[in-house]
Design a protein around this motif. Structure first.
Motif, PDB file in Angstrom:
ATOM      1  N   ASP A  42       1.042  -0.763   0.112  1.00 16.38           N
ATOM      2  CA  ASP A  42       0.272   0.257  -0.049  1.00 16.38           C
ATOM      3  C   ASP A  42       1.338   1.112   0.405  1.00 16.38           C
ATOM      4  OD1 ASP A  42       0.656  -0.099   2.550  1.00 16.38           O
ATOM      5  OD2 ASP A  42      -0.578  -0.673   3.445  1.00 16.38           O
ATOM      6  N   GLY A  43       2.056   1.049  -0.884  1.00 20.24           N
ATOM      7  CA  GLY A  43       3.181   2.218  -0.187  1.00 20.24           C
ATOM      8  C   GLY A  43       3.494   3.002   0.577  1.00 20.24           C
ATOM      9  N   GLY A  44       3.868   1.691   1.337  1.00 21.46           N
ATOM     10  CA  GLY A  44       5.045   2.349   2.758  1.00 21.46           C
ATOM     11  C   GLY A  44       3.424   3.014   3.968  1.00 21.46           C
ATOM     12  N   GLN A  45       2.180   2.360   3.720  1.00 23.48           N
ATOM     13  CA  GLN A  45       1.285   2.693   4.592  1.00 23.48           C
ATOM     14  C   GLN A  45       1.604   1.704   5.799  1.00 23.48           C
ATOM     15  OE1 GLN A  45      -0.624   5.677   5.170  1.00 23.48           O
ATOM     16  NE2 GLN A  45       0.941   6.308   2.677  1.00 23.48           N
ATOM     17  N   THR A  46       1.670   0.195   4.821  1.00 25.51           N
ATOM     18  CA  THR A  46       1.774  -0.258   6.006  1.00 25.51           C
ATOM     19  C   THR A  46       2.903  -1.957   5.907  1.00 25.51           C
ATOM     20  OG1 THR A  46      -0.056  -1.478   5.223  1.00 25.51           O
ATOM     21  CG2 THR A  46      -0.441  -0.407   7.450  1.00 25.51           C
ATOM     22  N   PHE A  47       3.309  -1.890   7.004  1.00 26.90           N
ATOM     23  CA  PHE A  47       4.296  -3.204   6.198  1.00 26.90           C
ATOM     24  C   PHE A  47       4.242  -4.288   6.912  1.00 26.90           C
ATOM     25  CE2 PHE A  47       6.741   0.624   4.978  1.00 26.90           C
ATOM     26  CZ  PHE A  47       7.334   0.646   4.163  1.00 26.90           C
ATOM     27  N   VAL A  48       5.307  -5.843   5.821  1.00 32.78           N
ATOM     28  CA  VAL A  48       4.882  -6.828   6.969  1.00 32.78           C
ATOM     29  C   VAL A  48       6.306  -7.568   6.871  1.00 32.78           C
ATOM     30  CG1 VAL A  48       4.357  -9.732   5.953  1.00 32.78           C
ATOM     31  CG2 VAL A  48       2.480  -8.019   5.440  1.00 32.78           C
ATOM     32  N   GLU A  49       6.470  -8.009   7.608  1.00 28.64           N
ATOM     33  CA  GLU A  49       7.814  -7.657   8.445  1.00 28.64           C
ATOM     34  C   GLU A  49       8.242  -9.116   8.760  1.00 28.64           C
ATOM     35  OE1 GLU A  49       9.717  -8.893  12.425  1.00 28.64           O
ATOM     36  OE2 GLU A  49       9.457  -6.365  12.197  1.00 28.64           O
ATOM     37  N   ARG A  50       8.855  -9.937   7.600  1.00 26.34           N
ATOM     38  CA  ARG A  50      10.280 -11.426   7.980  1.00 26.34           C
ATOM     39  C   ARG A  50      11.457 -11.252   7.965  1.00 26.34           C
ATOM     40  NH1 ARG A  50       5.192 -12.308   7.805  1.00 26.34           N
ATOM     41  NH2 ARG A  50       3.369 -13.238   6.182  1.00 26.34           N
ATOM     42  N   GLU A  51      11.872 -12.759   8.842  1.00 22.46           N
ATOM     43  CA  GLU A  51      12.841 -12.386   9.529  1.00 22.46           C
ATOM     44  C   GLU A  51      13.385 -13.516   8.144  1.00 22.46           C
ATOM     45  OE1 GLU A  51      15.609 -13.485  13.060  1.00 22.46           O
ATOM     46  OE2 GLU A  51      13.534 -13.325  13.859  1.00 22.46           O
ATOM     47  N   LEU A  52      15.025 -13.279   7.946  1.00 18.63           N
ATOM     48  CA  LEU A  52      15.726 -13.881   6.805  1.00 18.63           C
ATOM     49  C   LEU A  52      16.404 -14.635   7.879  1.00 18.63           C
ATOM     50  CD1 LEU A  52      16.043 -11.505   4.753  1.00 18.63           C
ATOM     51  CD2 LEU A  52      14.734 -13.541   3.715  1.00 18.63           C
ATOM     52  N   ALA A  53      16.960 -15.400   8.029  1.00 17.86           N
ATOM     53  CA  ALA A  53      17.883 -16.385   8.911  1.00 17.86           C
ATOM     54  C   ALA A  53      19.615 -16.227   7.937  1.00 17.86           C
ATOM     55  CB  ALA A  53      18.438 -17.927   9.011  1.00 17.86           C
ATOM     56  N   LEU A  54      20.641 -15.712   8.966  1.00 14.19           N
ATOM     57  CA  LEU A  54      21.751 -14.907   9.329  1.00 14.19           C
ATOM     58  C   LEU A  54      22.876 -17.176   8.644  1.00 14.19           C
ATOM     59  CD1 LEU A  54      22.174 -12.047  10.905  1.00 14.19           C
ATOM     60  CD2 LEU A  54      21.923 -12.237   8.470  1.00 14.19           C
ATOM     61  N   GLU A  55      23.516 -16.862   8.354  1.00 14.57           N
ATOM     62  CA  GLU A  55      24.002 -17.833   7.779  1.00 14.57           C
ATOM     63  C   GLU A  55      26.242 -17.527   8.275  1.00 14.57           C
ATOM     64  OE1 GLU A  55      23.971 -20.151   4.665  1.00 14.57           O
ATOM     65  OE2 GLU A  55      21.761 -20.658   4.746  1.00 14.57           O
ATOM     66  N   GLY A  56      26.606 -17.839   9.301  1.00 12.73           N
ATOM     67  CA  GLY A  56      27.815 -18.086   9.453  1.00 12.73           C
ATOM     68  C   GLY A  56      27.855 -16.718   9.499  1.00 12.73           C
ATOM     69  N   GLU A  57      28.919 -15.614   9.088  1.00  9.94           N
ATOM     70  CA  GLU A  57      29.126 -14.399  10.066  1.00  9.94           C
ATOM     71  C   GLU A  57      28.106 -13.461   8.736  1.00  9.94           C
ATOM     72  OE1 GLU A  57      30.723 -13.797  12.903  1.00  9.94           O
ATOM     73  OE2 GLU A  57      31.192 -16.120  12.525  1.00  9.94           O
ATOM     74  N   GLU A  58      27.511 -13.932   8.573  1.00  7.54           N
ATOM     75  CA  GLU A  58      26.921 -12.492   7.530  1.00  7.54           C
ATOM     76  C   GLU A  58      25.950 -11.528   8.381  1.00  7.54           C
ATOM     77  OE1 GLU A  58      24.048 -15.837   4.180  1.00  7.54           O
ATOM     78  OE2 GLU A  58      23.399 -14.960   5.753  1.00  7.54           O
TER      79      GLU A  58
END
Length: 228
Positions: A35-51
């Motif tokens: 919706d153009g930045g009015q609301t956001f859906v959050e998702r976590e991304l798994a970091l691997e090693g030293e990312e």
């Protein structure tokens, strides 16, 4: 942050939260807005090693659900970085390429071709919209240290152009363009072409300051000046 060319209301953002005394693990996140930045859906991304972080690179020009993302590492880390692709707006991800320090990425205007370059000499192209297993080395030049990649869409009968900037210290040019998807590169400019002549009067800020810094610039870039 990236906007979807095919849907101006679609916005993607990514980043990381450093570890703290109460949350000892560094965490990366991806956000999607429809919706153009009015609301956001959050998702976590798994970091691997030293990312260290997650960086949105581009959205497919023809499909707002296809997003490319770089999982960054420290510049001193020799482990390849992951180039990820989501086909569903960030709900799931797959690794499509691995490159040491991803420093350039580009998509053609029709989404068919994708390029990725790295600091260690990697220069890869996919002719299948960047899908997993389709990135192959472009035979333009060995050990091409890519610094940036950009695509210019065809216009007025002119073909599309891939613009490539590279490390000029180790290569014969700093900027080049290609009209055959990167197979051959036409050098446009190198730091050897740089000049201290600003065409500005000495009494102006530019004319007064720029020539004074020229010695430092030539030294830092390793340029030959006055035959030296």
């Amino acid at each position: 942050m990236a906007f979807a060319p095919s849907d101006p209301m679609r916005v993607y953002v990514s980043g990381a939260v450093p570890a703290t005394a109460t949350t000892p693990l560094r965490r990366a996140y991806f956000y999607r807005s429809t919706d153009g930045g009015q609301t956001f859906v959050e998702r976590e991304l798994a970091l691997e090693g030293e990312e260290r972080n997650a960086h949105v690179l581009a959205v497919d020009p023809t499909n707002a659900d296809r997003v490319f993302l770089r999982m960054t590492r420290r510049v001193t880390d020799a482990v390849p970085e992951r180039l990820l692709l989501s086909e569903d707006g960030g709900e799931t991800w797959s690794v499509v390429a691995s490159v040491v320090e991803i420093t350039g990425f580009a998509l053609s205007d029709d989404g068919t071709h994708a390029w990725v370059g790295g600091w260690d000499g990697a220069f890869l192209r996919s002719d299948a919209s960047g899908a997993a297993g389709t990135f192959v080395p472009v035979s333009t030049a060995p050990d091409l240290r890519v610094r940036c990649l950009s695509w210019r869409a065809p216009s007025a009968g002119a073909p599309g152009e891939l613009w490539v900037c590279v490390d000029d210290i180790l290569g014969p040019f700093a900027l080049a363009r290609s009209t055959d998807l990167g197979q051959s590169l036409d050098p446009v400019w190198g730091f050897e072409d740089a000049s201290p002549d600003t065409a500005c009067a000495r009494c102006t800020p530019v004319g007064a300051l720029c020539p004074e810094y020229w010695g430092d610039v030539t030294f830092d870039l390793g340029l030959r000046v006055d035959g030296g």
